[in-house]
Design an enzyme around this catalytic site. Structure first.
Site, PDB file in Angstrom:
ATOM      1  N   GLU A 182      18.959 -17.545 -38.952  1.00  0.00           N
ATOM      2  CA  GLU A 182      18.864 -16.479 -39.953  1.00  0.00           C
ATOM      3  C   GLU A 182      20.220 -15.834 -40.260  1.00  0.00           C
ATOM      4  O   GLU A 182      20.417 -14.635 -40.031  1.00  0.00           O
ATOM      5  CB  GLU A 182      17.862 -15.408 -39.495  1.00  0.00           C
ATOM      6  CG  GLU A 182      16.461 -15.954 -39.291  1.00  0.00           C
ATOM      7  CD  GLU A 182      15.425 -14.877 -38.961  1.00  0.00           C
ATOM      8  OE1 GLU A 182      15.814 -13.728 -38.716  1.00  0.00           O
ATOM      9  OE2 GLU A 182      14.229 -15.202 -38.967  1.00  0.00           O
ATOM     10  N   GLU A 370      10.170 -20.479 -37.065  1.00  0.00           N
ATOM     11  CA  GLU A 370       9.533 -19.206 -36.688  1.00  0.00           C
ATOM     12  C   GLU A 370       8.436 -18.893 -37.686  1.00  0.00           C
ATOM     13  O   GLU A 370       8.625 -19.066 -38.901  1.00  0.00           O
ATOM     14  CB  GLU A 370      10.511 -18.020 -36.734  1.00  0.00           C
ATOM     15  CG  GLU A 370      11.540 -18.013 -35.656  1.00  0.00           C
ATOM     16  CD  GLU A 370      12.450 -16.788 -35.716  1.00  0.00           C
ATOM     17  OE1 GLU A 370      12.028 -15.726 -36.236  1.00  0.00           O
ATOM     18  OE2 GLU A 370      13.595 -16.913 -35.246  1.00  0.00           O
TER      19      GLU A 370
HETATM   20  O1  IFM Z   1      12.260 -11.125 -33.721  1.00  0.00           O
HETATM   21  C1  IFM Z   1      12.805 -11.689 -34.878  1.00  0.00           C
HETATM   22  C2  IFM Z   1      13.646 -12.894 -34.546  1.00  0.00           C
HETATM   23  O2  IFM Z   1      14.638 -12.611 -33.629  1.00  0.00           O
HETATM   24  C3  IFM Z   1      14.292 -13.429 -35.790  1.00  0.00           C
HETATM   25  N1  IFM Z   1      13.315 -13.646 -36.832  1.00  0.00           N
HETATM   26  C4  IFM Z   1      12.383 -12.605 -37.109  1.00  0.00           C
HETATM   27  C5  IFM Z   1      11.732 -12.110 -35.838  1.00  0.00           C
HETATM   28  C6  IFM Z   1      10.752 -10.972 -36.157  1.00  0.00           C
HETATM   29  O3  IFM Z   1      11.411  -9.923 -36.751  1.00  0.00           O
END
Ligand code: IFM
Length: 465
Positions: A182, A370
């Site tokens: 990210e 994710e």
């Molecule tokens: O917890 C975070 C993660 O570290 C990165 N992506 C989003 C998740 C939720 O906010």
């Protein structure tokens, strides 16, 4: 498909719906990140990271929460791996803390840090769980931040060197590698909006950071290729969002194009087309000053071929224009149900984003690196915790993965965020994303109903496969 095109079919389904048939090589996984779960921030020679510094700065995080202890996973990793095994998880995405390997970001390697991740990866393999390692999930060594952090071009070379060291040590046990996680969050939320470490409010810095993060992805990919065995896979994890104008008029549509440029195209275009989006370069140059950190050859490095794209998907963004100008496109009200983070729940957005990536950018294999949700859970009672909203979120998004596969997306992994309730950055411990509840007083782990649903889903998917 454009950012504002109508969305494909809704992906929500009952938790009991037939699982999709996983294609050969597909794995169901769970994901975490080092600073969010490990704790033991002073153990075995670990150096300070920008998140230690930020979290310990008064006023930066909810309740002043820090990752000092988190889920104590550094000490409890064996039990956590055993827990994953009992949940029939097939793949585990974790991140490596750079300051455990190189406490000041460069120089002498801390073997004890490397040994921790080696033991973890081997422990996973012993149980038949695939380790997937992320090199950077936001914990830059503070010593490098003191020298300018990601805004300094030198940090790119330090990252490539770190990647080479870790790849050489773990390449025989870890087959899949994620360079950056990210970069939009690191660059803009960390350096322009100031919500995340290092907590700066400076657009030119954030833009330089974004470029250097992307460049570091390319340089780390090149460095890893020199040490990893053939067949190893490398990719970057981008958080991608469908962008929806709150109202269907020209001003809102323009705002959506800008937001799309800011969060999606600024990263997808250089990685897959070898160029920054011209409309955004012009906007940034007009509003924030020259974007002059790009050197000859950088875009070729950034777009160096990789093996997969990691997609982190949580929610769509609805937007509206702002009086403050185009740089400041505003979030509009969500429509329909939201998670504890206030994020709109829209499984169809996952299918939409995968279709867009395929149509506009790449046919590379995709890992959903994710996907998950935070909700206010009840306390476990007699080892049971019902979390119907998280379970429904999971069921809906798994159905969307099945639909994306049917559409022709080459999806290879699906990682739930997250295995454990953990340290949700500036939101501290209040937002629980885990499918396993963590009692932060006792460190007791209790699988929630969503974890049992996921286990059952995996079992049923495997029976049908
Ligand atoms: O917890 C975070 C993660 O570290 C990165 N992506 C989003 C998740 C939720 O906010």
């Amino acid at each position: 498909m454009s950012a504002t095109a109508p969305r494909p079919t809704e992906g929500g389904q009952e938790a009991t719906a037939e699982p999709f048939v996983p294609p050969p090589g597909f794995r169901f996984g769970v994901a975490t990140a080092a600073y969010q779960i490990e704790g033991s921030t002073l153990a075995d020679g670990r150096g300070e990271s920008i998140w230690d510094r930020f979290a310990h700065t008064p006023g930066k995080t909810v309740n002043g929460d820090t990752g000092d202890v988190a889920c104590d996973h550094y000490k409890r990793w064996r039990a956590d791996v055993e827990l994953m095994d009992t949940l029939h998880v097939e793949s585990y995405r974790f991140s490596i803390a750079w300051p455990r390997i190189l406490p000041t970001g460069a120089g002498t390697v801390n073997q004890r840090g490397l040994d921790f991740y080696k033991r973890l990866a081997e422990g996973l393999r012993e149980r038949g769980i695939e380790p997937v390692a992320t090199l950077y999930h936001w914990d830059l060594p503070q010593a490098l931040q003191n020298g300018g952090g990601w805004a300094a071009r030198d940090t790119v070379e330090r990252f490539a060197e770190y990647a080479r060291i870790v790849g050489a040590e773990l390449g025989d046990v870890v087959g899949s590698w994620i360079t950056q996680n990210e970069p939009w969050c690191t660059a803009f939320l960390g350096n322009a909006i100031g919500k995340k470490a290092p907590g700066l409010h400076d657009w030119p810095t954030a833009l330089a950071v974004s470029h250097h993060l992307l460049l570091s992805h390319g340089r780390a990919t090149e460095a890893l290729r020199t040490v990893l065995p053939a067949g190893s896979e490398i990719g970057i994890a981008l958080n991608l969002f469908p962008i929806l104008p709150a109202v269907d008029d020209e001003a809102h549509r323009e705002a959506a194009v800008v937001r799309d440029g800011y969060v999606n195209r600024w990263f997808l275009d250089p990685v897959f087309r070898g160029a920054y989006p011209q409309d955004m370069v012009e906007l940034y140059e007009r509003e924030t000053g020259p974007f002059d950190c790009v050197q000859d050859g950088d875009l070729a490095t950034i777009s160096t071929p990789t093996d997969f794209l990691g997609v982190n998907y949580y929610n769509p963004m609805r937007v509206e224009p702002s009086d403050e100008g185009p740089l400041h496109v505003r979030d509009a009200e969500s429509v329909g149900p939201v998670t504890g983070m206030g994020w709109e729940i829209d499984p169809a957005g996952l299918r939409q984003i995968l279709a867009r990536v395929r149509a506009e950018y790449t046919s590379l294999p995709v890992m959903i690196t994710e996907n998950g949700s935070a909700f206010e859970d009840p306390e476990p009672a007699d080892g049971v915790l019902e979390d119907p909203e998280r379970r429904a979120y999971l069921a809906g998004h798994l159905a969307a993965v099945g639909e994306a596969l049917a559409d022709g997306s080459d999806v290879r992994r699906y990682f739930v965020w997250s295995l454990l309730d953990n340290y949700e950055w500036e939101d501290g411990y209040g937002q629980r994303f885990g499918i396993v509840h963590v009692d932060f007083e006792t460190q007791a782990r209790t699988p929630k109903a969503s974890a049992l649903f996921y286990k059952d889903y995996i079992d049923r998917a495997r029976k049908g496969a």
